[in-house]
Design a protein around this motif. Structure first.
Motif, PDB file in Angstrom:
ATOM      1  N   THR A 101       0.828  -1.169  -0.198  1.00 24.83           N
ATOM      2  CA  THR A 101      -0.011   0.117   0.074  1.00 24.83           C
ATOM      3  C   THR A 101       0.762   1.175  -0.152  1.00 24.83           C
ATOM      4  N   ASP A 102       2.131   1.290   0.712  1.00 22.78           N
ATOM      5  CA  ASP A 102       2.846   2.269   0.965  1.00 22.78           C
ATOM      6  C   ASP A 102       4.355   2.270  -0.154  1.00 22.78           C
ATOM      7  N   GLU A 103       4.301   2.883  -1.254  1.00 19.82           N
ATOM      8  CA  GLU A 103       5.312   2.528  -1.906  1.00 19.82           C
ATOM      9  C   GLU A 103       6.605   2.869  -1.528  1.00 19.82           C
ATOM     10  N   ARG A 104       6.644   3.665  -0.535  1.00 23.28           N
ATOM     11  CA  ARG A 104       8.048   3.841   0.159  1.00 23.28           C
ATOM     12  C   ARG A 104       8.508   2.744   0.947  1.00 23.28           C
ATOM     13  N   VAL A 105       7.798   1.930   1.422  1.00 28.59           N
ATOM     14  CA  VAL A 105       8.160   0.520   2.286  1.00 28.59           C
ATOM     15  C   VAL A 105       8.558  -0.351   1.215  1.00 28.59           C
ATOM     16  N   VAL A 106       7.715  -0.470   0.187  1.00 36.54           N
ATOM     17  CA  VAL A 106       8.132  -1.449  -1.038  1.00 36.54           C
ATOM     18  C   VAL A 106       9.549  -1.101  -1.453  1.00 36.54           C
ATOM     19  N   GLU A 107       9.774   0.207  -1.799  1.00 38.62           N
ATOM     20  CA  GLU A 107      11.072   0.650  -2.408  1.00 38.62           C
ATOM     21  C   GLU A 107      12.263   0.419  -1.237  1.00 38.62           C
ATOM     22  N   ALA A 108      11.847   0.832  -0.015  1.00 39.16           N
ATOM     23  CA  ALA A 108      12.780   0.412   1.114  1.00 39.16           C
ATOM     24  C   ALA A 108      13.285  -0.896   1.003  1.00 39.16           C
ATOM     25  N   PHE A 109      12.149  -1.859   1.078  1.00 37.26           N
ATOM     26  CA  PHE A 109      12.752  -3.163   1.042  1.00 37.26           C
ATOM     27  C   PHE A 109      13.641  -3.521  -0.046  1.00 37.26           C
ATOM     28  N   ALA A 110      13.138  -3.133  -1.186  1.00 40.25           N
ATOM     29  CA  ALA A 110      14.229  -3.324  -2.324  1.00 40.25           C
ATOM     30  C   ALA A 110      15.311  -2.894  -2.342  1.00 40.25           C
ATOM     31  N   LYS A 111      15.597  -1.620  -1.971  1.00 41.04           N
ATOM     32  CA  LYS A 111      16.787  -1.052  -1.645  1.00 41.04           C
ATOM     33  C   LYS A 111      17.623  -1.284  -0.715  1.00 41.04           C
ATOM     34  N   SER A 112      17.163  -2.053   0.099  1.00 40.31           N
ATOM     35  CA  SER A 112      17.992  -2.467   1.189  1.00 40.31           C
ATOM     36  C   SER A 112      18.824  -3.656   0.822  1.00 40.31           C
ATOM     37  N   GLN A 113      18.227  -4.262  -0.258  1.00 39.73           N
ATOM     38  CA  GLN A 113      19.363  -5.454  -0.679  1.00 39.73           C
ATOM     39  C   GLN A 113      19.345  -6.678   0.240  1.00 39.73           C
ATOM     40  N   LEU A 114      18.373  -6.611   1.108  1.00 40.73           N
ATOM     41  CA  LEU A 114      18.332  -7.684   2.225  1.00 40.73           C
ATOM     42  C   LEU A 114      17.629  -8.904   1.652  1.00 40.73           C
ATOM     43  N   TYR A 115      16.967  -8.717   0.599  1.00 43.32           N
ATOM     44  CA  TYR A 115      16.059  -9.620   0.077  1.00 43.32           C
ATOM     45  C   TYR A 115      16.324 -10.180  -1.525  1.00 43.32           C
ATOM     46  N   ASP A 116      16.142 -11.203  -1.622  1.00 50.56           N
ATOM     47  CA  ASP A 116      16.473 -11.738  -3.125  1.00 50.56           C
ATOM     48  C   ASP A 116      15.201 -11.430  -3.758  1.00 50.56           C
ATOM     49  N   ILE A 117      14.099 -11.360  -3.290  1.00 51.30           N
ATOM     50  CA  ILE A 117      12.821 -11.211  -3.761  1.00 51.30           C
ATOM     51  C   ILE A 117      11.937 -10.400  -2.834  1.00 51.30           C
ATOM     52  N   VAL A 118      11.182  -9.273  -3.408  1.00 55.73           N
ATOM     53  CA  VAL A 118      10.058  -8.777  -2.793  1.00 55.73           C
ATOM     54  C   VAL A 118       8.879  -8.996  -3.414  1.00 55.73           C
ATOM     55  N   ILE A 119       7.937  -9.466  -2.747  1.00 59.78           N
ATOM     56  CA  ILE A 119       6.585  -9.829  -3.377  1.00 59.78           C
ATOM     57  C   ILE A 119       5.679  -8.986  -2.984  1.00 59.78           C
ATOM     58  N   ARG A 120       4.913  -8.139  -4.041  1.00 59.51           N
ATOM     59  CA  ARG A 120       4.137  -7.121  -3.532  1.00 59.51           C
ATOM     60  C   ARG A 120       2.738  -7.100  -4.485  1.00 59.51           C
ATOM     61  N   GLY A 121       1.679  -6.688  -4.009  1.00 62.05           N
ATOM     62  CA  GLY A 121       0.339  -6.390  -4.714  1.00 62.05           C
ATOM     63  C   GLY A 121      -0.017  -5.111  -4.749  1.00 62.05           C
ATOM     64  N   HIS A 122      -1.383  -4.841  -4.482  1.00 62.48           N
ATOM     65  CA  HIS A 122      -1.752  -3.664  -4.275  1.00 62.48           C
ATOM     66  C   HIS A 122      -2.079  -2.722  -5.614  1.00 62.48           C
ATOM     67  N   THR A 123      -1.275  -2.652  -6.489  1.00 62.85           N
ATOM     68  CA  THR A 123      -1.573  -1.719  -7.833  1.00 62.85           C
ATOM     69  C   THR A 123      -2.545  -2.564  -8.801  1.00 62.85           C
ATOM     70  N   HIS A 124      -2.597  -4.042  -8.580  1.00 68.30           N
ATOM     71  CA  HIS A 124      -3.104  -4.599  -9.912  1.00 68.30           C
ATOM     72  C   HIS A 124      -2.646  -4.565 -10.991  1.00 68.30           C
ATOM     73  N   LYS A 125      -1.340  -4.248 -11.084  1.00 63.13           N
ATOM     74  CA  LYS A 125      -0.617  -4.284 -12.311  1.00 63.13           C
ATOM     75  C   LYS A 125       0.547  -5.191 -12.127  1.00 63.13           C
ATOM     76  N   TYR A 126       0.699  -6.510 -13.323  1.00 59.82           N
ATOM     77  CA  TYR A 126       1.612  -7.213 -13.173  1.00 59.82           C
ATOM     78  C   TYR A 126       3.132  -6.814 -13.657  1.00 59.82           C
ATOM     79  N   GLY A 127       4.033  -7.327 -12.881  1.00 59.78           N
ATOM     80  CA  GLY A 127       5.084  -6.621 -13.090  1.00 59.78           C
ATOM     81  C   GLY A 127       6.357  -7.101 -12.723  1.00 59.78           C
ATOM     82  N   ILE A 128       7.653  -7.196 -12.966  1.00 63.18           N
ATOM     83  CA  ILE A 128       8.931  -7.826 -12.657  1.00 63.18           C
ATOM     84  C   ILE A 128       9.885  -6.417 -12.491  1.00 63.18           C
ATOM     85  N   GLN A 129      10.590  -6.056 -11.444  1.00 60.44           N
ATOM     86  CA  GLN A 129      11.546  -5.038 -11.700  1.00 60.44           C
ATOM     87  C   GLN A 129      12.878  -5.323 -10.932  1.00 60.44           C
TER      88      GLN A 129
END
Length: 172
Positions: free
Chosen positions: A95-123
């Motif tokens: 729901t909060d893009e800043r949190v999704v971005e923080a998880f991704a930028k932290s580089q602590l995870y290989d994969i961040v799984i998220r929903g909410h936007t209803h738009k499929y994508g891999i980044q």
């Protein structure tokens, strides 16, 4: 052992679409199904109970009946971390893009799984892959989609449930 993980989000009480996703995951022989939130109401548990694999999920912003979802599906978290065959995974609704971005930028995870936007994508964000399986319900985009993670092949695919078309693919 080959580990196949089904990933879904934003089912929004669409029982026929949930049935399509369940049938797809069962046909694919997934070992685990992850749901990134917005089940909406506990009555979806009936369709989800037809999964042959265990289900783990997180709450979304439209999950109003949390107690019922907790009781029927065992959902209890807003954020879930998992180790899948050596891959560090975090799942949240997003729901909060800043949190999704923080998880991704932290580089602590290989994969961040998220929903909410209803738009499929891999980044790709550095060494982290952000996966949005899109919406199972098909309400906003008209596309009913899910993702498949194969931990052995280190690959994520996004699939259109109606056509079987691969909408996105990435190797980890």
């Amino acid at each position: 052992m080959i580990m196949k993980v089904g990933i879904m989000s934003d089912t929004h009480d669409n029982l026929s679409a949930i049935r399509l996703a369940v049938e797809f995951f069962n046909r694919e022989g997934v070992n685990l199904v992850l749901h990134a939130g917005d089940f909406v109401a506990p009555f979806v548990a009936k369709e989800l109970s037809n999964l042959k694999a265990p289900l783990k999920g997180v709450f979304g912003n439209n999950d109003g009946e949390r107690e019922g979802l907790r009781e029927k599906l065992g959902i209890k978290d807003d954020i879930l971390t998992l180790n899948l065959d050596g891959l560090k995974v975090v799942m949240l609704h997003g729901t909060d893009e800043r949190v999704v971005e923080a998880f991704a930028k932290s580089q602590l995870y290989d994969i961040v799984i998220r929903g909410h936007t209803h738009k499929y994508g891999i980044q790709e964000v550095g060494r982290t892959i952000v996966v949005n399986p899109g919406e199972v319900c098909g309400y906003l985009t008209g596309i009913k989609s899910v993702a498949l993670l194969n931990t052995t092949e280190r690959e994520v695919r996004i699939i259109n449930l109606k056509t079987g078309e691969i909408l996105g693919i990435i190797s980890l």
